[in-house]
Design an enzyme around this catalytic site. Structure first.
Site, short mmCIF file in Angstrom:
data_model
loop_
_atom_site.label_atom_id
_atom_site.label_comp_id
_atom_site.label_asym_id
_atom_site.label_seq_id
_atom_site.Cartn_x
_atom_site.Cartn_y
_atom_site.Cartn_z
N SER A 1 2.32 38.22 -28.85
CA SER A 1 2.59 38.53 -30.26
C SER A 1 4.00 39.08 -30.34
CB SER A 1 1.58 39.60 -30.71
OG SER A 1 1.96 40.15 -31.95
N TYR B 1 -2.52 48.19 -29.73
CA TYR B 1 -2.47 46.71 -29.75
C TYR B 1 -1.15 46.25 -29.14
CZ TYR B 1 -2.18 41.95 -31.58
OH TYR B 1 -2.03 40.59 -31.69
P1 NAD Z 1 -9.23 35.98 -34.82
O1 NAD Z 1 -9.86 37.32 -34.96
O2 NAD Z 1 -9.54 34.94 -35.83
O3 NAD Z 1 -9.51 35.34 -33.40
C1 NAD Z 1 -9.77 36.07 -32.24
C2 NAD Z 1 -10.73 35.28 -31.41
O4 NAD Z 1 -10.95 35.98 -30.18
C3 NAD Z 1 -12.09 35.12 -32.08
O5 NAD Z 1 -12.54 33.79 -31.89
C4 NAD Z 1 -12.97 36.10 -31.32
O6 NAD Z 1 -14.32 35.73 -31.33
C5 NAD Z 1 -12.34 36.01 -29.94
N1 NAD Z 1 -12.70 37.15 -29.09
C6 NAD Z 1 -12.54 38.46 -29.35
N2 NAD Z 1 -13.04 39.20 -28.32
C7 NAD Z 1 -13.50 38.31 -27.41
C8 NAD Z 1 -14.12 38.43 -26.13
N3 NAD Z 1 -14.40 39.63 -25.60
N4 NAD Z 1 -14.45 37.30 -25.47
C9 NAD Z 1 -14.21 36.08 -25.98
N5 NAD Z 1 -13.63 35.91 -27.18
C10 NAD Z 1 -13.28 37.00 -27.87
O7 NAD Z 1 -7.65 36.27 -34.81
P2 NAD Z 1 -6.41 35.32 -34.45
O8 NAD Z 1 -5.32 35.76 -35.33
O9 NAD Z 1 -6.79 33.90 -34.44
O10 NAD Z 1 -6.07 35.84 -32.98
C11 NAD Z 1 -5.87 34.98 -31.87
C12 NAD Z 1 -4.81 35.58 -30.97
O11 NAD Z 1 -3.56 35.63 -31.65
C13 NAD Z 1 -5.11 37.02 -30.53
O12 NAD Z 1 -4.79 37.17 -29.17
C14 NAD Z 1 -4.17 37.85 -31.39
O13 NAD Z 1 -3.82 39.06 -30.75
C15 NAD Z 1 -2.97 36.90 -31.48
N6 NAD Z 1 -2.09 37.15 -32.62
C16 NAD Z 1 -2.58 37.21 -33.91
C17 NAD Z 1 -1.70 37.48 -34.95
C18 NAD Z 1 -2.18 37.58 -36.39
O14 NAD Z 1 -1.45 38.10 -37.25
N7 NAD Z 1 -3.35 37.08 -36.74
C19 NAD Z 1 -0.34 37.66 -34.71
C20 NAD Z 1 0.12 37.58 -33.38
C21 NAD Z 1 -0.75 37.31 -32.35
#
Ligand code: NAD
Length: 267
Positions: free
Chosen positions: A141, A154
């Site tokens: 991120s 985070y």
């Molecule tokens: P999201 O909450 O939609 O997706 C997260 C996914 O991780 C979900 O499918 C959830 O079920 C899964 N997950 C959580 N804990 C888990 C575990 N213990 N075992 C297996 N699966 C697990 O959010 P997203 O935005 O799609 O996030 C995906 C990635 O992108 C993450 O690593 C997040 O940190 C990163 N990210 C998100 C953003 C944002 O603004 N949304 C920005 C930068 C990075």
């Protein structure tokens, strides 16, 4: 790497960035292993991917459980004959004061975002070494380069993932394994809704617009094809990280001005 007929594991594939990435990989002809916890949601995703060229396999997996991760990777190899790409995407957020909040929540975050990711890296490495080919794509991120207030834990997990990526990239290079780190900024996904919350998440600043998750998925798929080690999704994210390197004080000023004061803090 060409994607057709390769085996790609996507963790956190049931929603958001993971779902879109699984979809684009399957469309590009990769066989996709869908790994996250909710079996029903994964079956639904597998159904949605049926029209695409690549096959898909739902393997409900909690990434914090090392044995379950090993079993999932072994299943992927059995089913598709190789383990070519790992998209380490599963992740969790936490909104809290770092110096005063719950340590249990901080530990939970490290379990998922750092140890979960490391479990997956360690599970795929023997297969990729044997094949002398593979890609590990870690979804970090912008928070893995710039820490924001109220999201310090985070950011700490994503800084850790950045460090893990950098070290493992060098360690695995001679084995034909490429390690790619992706640095998305704010994305329109259920991430905020799914996050642990000790405080109300700060409202987003007007200068930082959320972008759809498909933009991150496109960047991930392009990174898999081009094998560039570091990927930013928008020019704004890249400029912000560059500025942080040049003038950390300027970034602190921006955080106070556009983020903390919106929460009514003096900043
Ligand atoms: P999201 O909450 O939609 O997706 C997260 C996914 O991780 C979900 O499918 C959830 O079920 C899964 N997950 C959580 N804990 C888990 C575990 N213990 N075992 C297996 N699966 C697990 O959010 P997203 O935005 O799609 O996030 C995906 C990635 O992108 C993450 O690593 C997040 O940190 C990163 N990210 C998100 C953003 C944002 O603004 N949304 C920005 C930068 C990075």
């Amino acid at each position: 790497m060409k994607l057709r007929d390769r085996t790609a594991i996507v963790t956190g594939a049931s929603t958001g960035i993971g779902w879109e990435t699984a979809r684009l990989l399957a469309r590009a002809g990769a066989n996709v292993v869908l790994a996250s916890r909710n079996a029903e949601a994964l079956d639904q995703v597998a159904q949605e991917l049926q029209p695409y060229r690549g096959r898909s396999l739902a393997v409900p997996t909690d990434v914090t459980d090392g044995q379950a991760v090993e079993a999932m990777v072994s299943r992927a190899a059995e089913e598709f004959g190789s383990v070519d790409i790992l998209v380490n995407n599963a992740g969790l957020g936490l909104y809290a004061y770092l110096a005063e909040g719950s340590m249990e929540n901080v530990r939970r975050l490290f379990e998922v975002n750092v140890f979960g990711a490391l479990n997956c890296i360690r599970a795929v490495t023997p297969y990729m070494k044997q094949q002398r080919r593979g890609q590990i794509i870690n979804v970090s991120s912008v928070a893995g380069k710039i820490a924001a207030p109220y999201e310090g834990a985070y950011a700490a997990t994503k800084f850790a993932l950045t460090a893990i990526s950098d070290a493992v990239r060098l360690e695995l290079l001679d084995h034909g394994i490429k390690v790619i780190t992706v640095y998305p900024g704010p994305i329109e996904t259920p991430f905020r809704a799914n996050a642990l919350k000790e405080i109300e998440p700060p409202s987003a600043s007007r200068i930082v617009r959320r972008i759809p998750p498909v933009r991150v998925a496109e960047a991930i798929v392009k990174a898999a094809r081009d094998e560039r080690p570091e990927v930013y999704v928008t020019w704004f994210d890249r400029v912000a990280v560059t500025l942080k390197g040049i003038s950390p004080r300027f970034i602190d000023w921006g955080m106070r001005r556009f983020y903390m004061r919106r929460r009514g803090e003096r900043g």
